[in-house]
Design a protein around this motif. Structure first.
Motif, mmCIF file in Angstrom:
data_model
loop_
_atom_site.group_PDB
_atom_site.id
_atom_site.type_symbol
_atom_site.label_atom_id
_atom_site.label_comp_id
_atom_site.label_asym_id
_atom_site.label_seq_id
_atom_site.Cartn_x
_atom_site.Cartn_y
_atom_site.Cartn_z
ATOM 1 N N PHE A 1 8.075 76.718 -17.078
ATOM 2 C CA PHE A 1 7.132 75.659 -16.694
ATOM 3 C C PHE A 1 6.235 75.166 -17.656
ATOM 4 O O PHE A 1 5.858 74.114 -17.514
ATOM 5 C CB PHE A 1 6.172 76.563 -15.651
ATOM 6 N N LEU A 2 5.648 75.930 -18.700
ATOM 7 C CA LEU A 2 4.797 75.658 -19.632
ATOM 8 C C LEU A 2 5.297 74.695 -20.669
ATOM 9 O O LEU A 2 5.035 73.527 -20.982
ATOM 10 C CB LEU A 2 4.240 76.872 -20.514
ATOM 11 N N PHE B 1 4.206 66.047 -21.680
ATOM 12 C CA PHE B 1 3.589 65.285 -20.939
ATOM 13 C C PHE B 1 2.009 65.412 -21.191
ATOM 14 O O PHE B 1 1.261 64.618 -20.777
ATOM 15 C CB PHE B 1 3.754 65.214 -19.477
ATOM 16 N N LEU B 2 1.528 66.583 -21.273
ATOM 17 C CA LEU B 2 0.198 66.943 -21.646
ATOM 18 C C LEU B 2 -0.243 66.844 -22.946
ATOM 19 O O LEU B 2 -1.544 66.831 -23.223
ATOM 20 C CB LEU B 2 0.075 68.494 -21.130
ATOM 21 N N SER B 3 0.533 66.832 -23.961
ATOM 22 C CA SER B 3 0.268 66.721 -25.252
ATOM 23 C C SER B 3 0.569 65.237 -26.034
ATOM 24 O O SER B 3 1.765 64.778 -25.716
ATOM 25 C CB SER B 3 0.527 67.650 -26.213
ATOM 26 N N ASN B 4 -0.071 64.625 -26.881
ATOM 27 C CA ASN B 4 0.219 63.309 -27.357
ATOM 28 C C ASN B 4 0.949 63.776 -28.727
ATOM 29 O O ASN B 4 1.059 62.811 -29.785
ATOM 30 C CB ASN B 4 -1.018 62.455 -27.456
ATOM 31 N N VAL C 1 13.779 77.408 -24.771
ATOM 32 C CA VAL C 1 13.580 78.226 -23.613
ATOM 33 C C VAL C 1 14.989 78.898 -23.477
ATOM 34 O O VAL C 1 14.849 79.949 -23.064
ATOM 35 C CB VAL C 1 12.880 77.588 -22.319
ATOM 36 N N GLY C 2 15.864 78.058 -23.181
ATOM 37 C CA GLY C 2 17.415 78.629 -23.127
ATOM 38 C C GLY C 2 17.501 79.642 -24.175
ATOM 39 O O GLY C 2 17.987 80.768 -23.812
ATOM 40 N N MET D 1 16.279 72.471 -12.611
ATOM 41 C CA MET D 1 15.099 73.323 -12.611
ATOM 42 C C MET D 1 13.991 72.757 -13.609
ATOM 43 O O MET D 1 12.738 72.717 -13.168
ATOM 44 C CB MET D 1 15.306 74.635 -12.317
ATOM 45 N N PHE D 2 14.456 72.789 -14.677
ATOM 46 C CA PHE D 2 13.522 72.257 -15.840
ATOM 47 C C PHE D 2 12.824 71.138 -15.527
ATOM 48 O O PHE D 2 11.624 70.885 -15.820
ATOM 49 C CB PHE D 2 14.272 72.327 -17.157
ATOM 50 N N ILE D 3 13.633 69.915 -15.207
ATOM 51 C CA ILE D 3 13.047 68.640 -14.814
ATOM 52 C C ILE D 3 12.051 68.868 -13.446
ATOM 53 O O ILE D 3 11.201 67.903 -13.576
ATOM 54 C CB ILE D 3 14.213 67.707 -14.591
ATOM 55 N N THR D 4 12.591 69.826 -12.766
ATOM 56 C CA THR D 4 11.513 69.772 -11.616
ATOM 57 C C THR D 4 10.130 70.433 -12.210
ATOM 58 O O THR D 4 9.015 70.059 -11.484
ATOM 59 C CB THR D 4 12.310 70.878 -10.493
ATOM 60 N N PHE D 5 10.189 71.497 -13.029
ATOM 61 C CA PHE D 5 8.995 72.071 -13.602
ATOM 62 C C PHE D 5 8.298 70.984 -14.345
ATOM 63 O O PHE D 5 6.919 71.285 -14.256
ATOM 64 C CB PHE D 5 9.338 73.070 -14.474
ATOM 65 N N ALA D 6 8.772 69.859 -14.778
ATOM 66 C CA ALA D 6 8.223 68.921 -15.753
ATOM 67 C C ALA D 6 7.312 67.869 -14.666
ATOM 68 O O ALA D 6 6.574 67.179 -15.057
ATOM 69 C CB ALA D 6 9.021 68.181 -16.458
#
Length: 99
Positions: free
Chosen positions: A15-16, A22-25, A53-54, A81-86
């Motif tokens: 999730f992180l 998207f949260l960091s430039n 992560v994998g 699932m990873f895309i959904t977490f994003a």
């Protein structure tokens, strides 16, 4: 570390890591860029973090016991699932109005 703790650690890391582009430039959250990141760079970072992560998940699974065989279905589901977490990071970056 127990198996349950390993699973929750991987889910939290996923999730992180999925929201980090998207949260960091910064590139890979470390290197500052001269221009703001484009969506293609963010998607490439998302793929990079998916593999990181994998690799961590594979390491933790190996420490618990034998690694289970995984077919294409496993990778399709984990990528989805990873895309959904994003999604929260994507919404924050592209759909919220920033002042």
């Amino acid at each position: 570390m127990s198996q349950t703790a390993s699973v929750w650690l991987v889910v939290a890391l996923a999730f992180l890591a999925a929201n980090l582009p998207f949260l960091s430039n910064r590139l890979l959250a470390v290197y500052p860029l001269a221009k703001p990141k484009m969506l293609a760079v963010r998607v490439a970072e998302l793929v990079f973090w998916y593999f990181v992560v994998g690799a961590i998940a594979l390491f933790l699974e190996q420490r618990v016991g034998q690694i289970a065989p995984q077919g294409w279905e496993f990778y399709a589901i984990t990528a989805t699932m990873f895309i959904t977490f994003a999604f929260p990071g994507f919404v924050y970056r592209y759909l919220f109005k920033h002042r």
